[in-house]
Design an enzyme around this catalytic site. Structure first.
Site, PDB file in Angstrom:
ATOM      1  N   TYR A 142      -2.899   5.089  -5.105  1.00 60.38           N
ATOM      2  CA  TYR A 142      -3.777   4.271  -5.953  1.00 60.38           C
ATOM      3  C   TYR A 142      -5.106   4.960  -6.208  1.00 60.38           C
ATOM      4  O   TYR A 142      -5.735   4.746  -7.238  1.00 60.38           O
ATOM      5  CB  TYR A 142      -4.067   2.923  -5.283  1.00 60.38           C
ATOM      6  CG  TYR A 142      -2.906   1.967  -5.284  1.00 60.38           C
ATOM      7  CD1 TYR A 142      -1.669   2.368  -4.815  1.00 60.38           C
ATOM      8  CD2 TYR A 142      -3.056   0.666  -5.745  1.00 60.38           C
ATOM      9  CE1 TYR A 142      -0.612   1.499  -4.796  1.00 60.38           C
ATOM     10  CE2 TYR A 142      -1.990  -0.215  -5.728  1.00 60.38           C
ATOM     11  CZ  TYR A 142      -0.778   0.216  -5.258  1.00 60.38           C
ATOM     12  OH  TYR A 142       0.287  -0.647  -5.240  1.00 60.38           O
ATOM     13  N   LYS A 189       7.795   6.764   4.827  1.00 58.60           N
ATOM     14  CA  LYS A 189       8.935   7.457   4.208  1.00 58.60           C
ATOM     15  C   LYS A 189       8.859   8.899   4.696  1.00 58.60           C
ATOM     16  O   LYS A 189       8.775   9.855   3.908  1.00 58.60           O
ATOM     17  CB  LYS A 189       8.819   7.321   2.674  1.00 58.60           C
ATOM     18  CG  LYS A 189       9.990   7.842   1.879  1.00 58.60           C
ATOM     19  CD  LYS A 189      11.206   6.957   1.927  1.00 58.60           C
ATOM     20  CE  LYS A 189      12.361   7.587   1.183  1.00 58.60           C
ATOM     21  NZ  LYS A 189      13.641   6.914   1.454  1.00 58.60           N
ATOM     22  N   ASP A 221      12.599   2.031   2.697  1.00 63.00           N
ATOM     23  CA  ASP A 221      13.798   1.472   2.056  1.00 63.00           C
ATOM     24  C   ASP A 221      14.560   0.581   3.047  1.00 63.00           C
ATOM     25  O   ASP A 221      15.020  -0.508   2.693  1.00 63.00           O
ATOM     26  CB  ASP A 221      14.698   2.575   1.461  1.00 63.00           C
ATOM     27  CG  ASP A 221      14.738   3.842   2.315  1.00 63.00           C
ATOM     28  OD1 ASP A 221      13.972   3.932   3.303  1.00 63.00           O
ATOM     29  OD2 ASP A 221      15.547   4.737   2.012  1.00 63.00           O
ATOM     30  N   ASP A 245       2.027  -3.034  -0.890  1.00 59.16           N
ATOM     31  CA  ASP A 245       1.942  -3.833  -2.109  1.00 59.16           C
ATOM     32  C   ASP A 245       3.321  -4.416  -2.432  1.00 59.16           C
ATOM     33  O   ASP A 245       3.492  -5.627  -2.660  1.00 59.16           O
ATOM     34  CB  ASP A 245       1.463  -2.917  -3.250  1.00 59.16           C
ATOM     35  CG  ASP A 245       1.048  -3.692  -4.483  1.00 59.16           C
ATOM     36  OD1 ASP A 245       1.184  -4.929  -4.492  1.00 59.16           O
ATOM     37  OD2 ASP A 245       0.597  -3.060  -5.456  1.00 59.16           O
ATOM     38  N   ASP A 249       4.991  -8.508  -1.595  1.00 57.75           N
ATOM     39  CA  ASP A 249       5.501  -9.380  -2.661  1.00 57.75           C
ATOM     40  C   ASP A 249       6.930  -9.802  -2.325  1.00 57.75           C
ATOM     41  O   ASP A 249       7.316 -10.955  -2.520  1.00 57.75           O
ATOM     42  CB  ASP A 249       5.491  -8.663  -4.023  1.00 57.75           C
ATOM     43  CG  ASP A 249       4.227  -8.960  -4.815  1.00 57.75           C
ATOM     44  OD1 ASP A 249       3.182  -9.241  -4.181  1.00 57.75           O
ATOM     45  OD2 ASP A 249       4.269  -8.911  -6.063  1.00 57.75           O
TER      46      ASP A 249
END
Ligand code: NAD
Length: 356
Positions: A142, A189, A221, A245, A249
């Site tokens: 970001y 990851k 994942d 993020d 959600d």
């Protein structure tokens, strides 16, 4: 207790739900004899319209001068559909996080029993799920360099983390785990990304300082799959900005709706408390937004920034009682909810105030 709170509703339903969050703070002050003073400031699309700047200097100055910020949301369809816009509401949000050093975003995911049926996940898998996410908020893809090359035909966003940035969020997560079920899952990851290998290295290096906390590392994942398959296996989860993020959600479905989830962003300066949802243009102005995420953000504000645990619990309890009494906003109602129990934003806010 005397405290100064800055209310920054922002855009869309941010305006509607933050009004209820503020009323709840006023009610708590009245009931428990606190003296809270308030001011308001602009951010996002409304700030661009008024000043040309998504985070005016005046807003930032007011944020720094306040004891806590109750925040709404930013965003407007005009920008979502125009990727070429140079000035965007989200720039205000990112700048606020960077300027206030809000490196830790806490997102408690707790399902109120009454909403077991509102989730798309089976109740027997959900019941008892209680997760606290720590999302790193001021680094990663970001905030890295971004741009276009080859005459605009290719684009890049650089993901970067320093050891210092990983360590300070990881320590907060370890400390929180100590006060809960003493389990920490670090999500990365590391099989593919160098930033993730650094992340894992740092978490592994400080883990021995918290021998009472059981640590596991999961690839993002696999964690995304596990959250839906067996959410109860998680206690505290710590992860990078982008993974956090997306995962939070996803996890909002455990709580039934985006409209139920609050968050706290804390770090070097004033703490900011906000729903995890956005400005929800599809329902803006209809009076149907669920204000509970803002109300629960006010509860987090009282607990984390002011240390008022009893007052915070009074708010959570009032939300619980409203749900137990069968009242719902549209997003958490189901086919069995009688029409007269489905309330608009203001009316459900009134019920919460009455129960406080
Ligand atoms: P959103 O969170 O605004 O909405 C997603 C869906 O959830 C919508 O169908 C919406 O109606 C519903 N929803 C969200 N909050 C609700 C509530 N309180 N009550 C009932 N239903 C609710 O996400 P989006 O649609 O992807 O984005 C809309 C805008 O918000 C975009 O401009 C985006 O950039 C912005 N956004 C801002 C933030 C933030 O300010 N922190 C976060 C996410 C998105």
């Amino acid at each position: 207790m005397k405290k100064h709170i800055l209310v920054v509703p922002g855009d869309g339903i941010g305006q509607e739900v933050t009004a209820v969050g503020k009323q709840v703070l006023e009610k708590i002050a009245e009931k428990y004899g606190h003296e809270f003073t308030y001011d308001e400031a602009l951010i996002g699309h409304v700030a661009i319209e008024a000043t040309g700047n998504p985070l005016p200097d005046e807003t930032l100055t007011k944020m720094r001068a306040s004891d806590a910020v109750l925040f709404g949301a930013v965003g407007h369809p005009k920008y979502d559909n125009d990727p070429t816009a140079k000035v965007r509401p989200e720039q205000g949000l990112l700048k606020m996080r960077k300027e206030l050093g809000l490196f830790a975003n806490l997102r408690p995911i707790k399902l109120f029993d009454e909403l077991l049926e509102a989730s798309s996940i089976k109740p027997e898998i959900l019941k008892g799920a209680d997760i606290l996410f720590f999302r790193e908020l001021t680094g990663d893809i970001y905030f890295g360099e971004k741009g276009r090359k080859d005459d605009g035909d290719s684009a890049y966003d650089i993901a970067a983390y320093s050891k210092y940035e990983v360590e300070r969020i990881a320590r907060k997560a370890f400390e929180a785990a100590r006060t809960r079920r003493k389990k920490l899952c670090s999500v990365d990851k590391a099989n593919v990304l160098e930033t993730s290998r650094l992340w894992r290295e740092v978490v592994q290096a400080i883990a021995p300082e918290y021998p009472d906390v059981e640590v596991e590392h999961q690839f993002v994942d696999a964690a995304a799959m596990m959250l839906i398959k067996d959410p109860r296996r998680f206690d505290v989860v710590v992860t990078a900005n982008l993974f956090g993020d997306i995962l939070t959600d996803e996890a909002s479905q455990i709580a039934g709706s985006m409209g139920m989830l609050a968050s706290a962003s804390v770090g070097e300066s004033t703490g900011v408390y906000e729903p995890i949802h956005g400005s929800a243009h599809d329902i803006t102005g209809k009076g149907v937004a669920n204000p509970m995420a803002s109300v629960l953000s006010a509860a987090l504000l009282l607990d984390i920034s002011f240390g008022l645990k009893e007052e915070s619990d009074a708010i959570i309890n009032a939300v619980d009682q409203v749900l137990k009494a069968g009242y719902r906003t549209r997003d958490i109602a189901d086919s069995t909810t009688p029409a007269e129990q489905i309330l608009n934003t203001e009316a459900i806010g009134q019920k919460i105030l009455e129960l406080i």
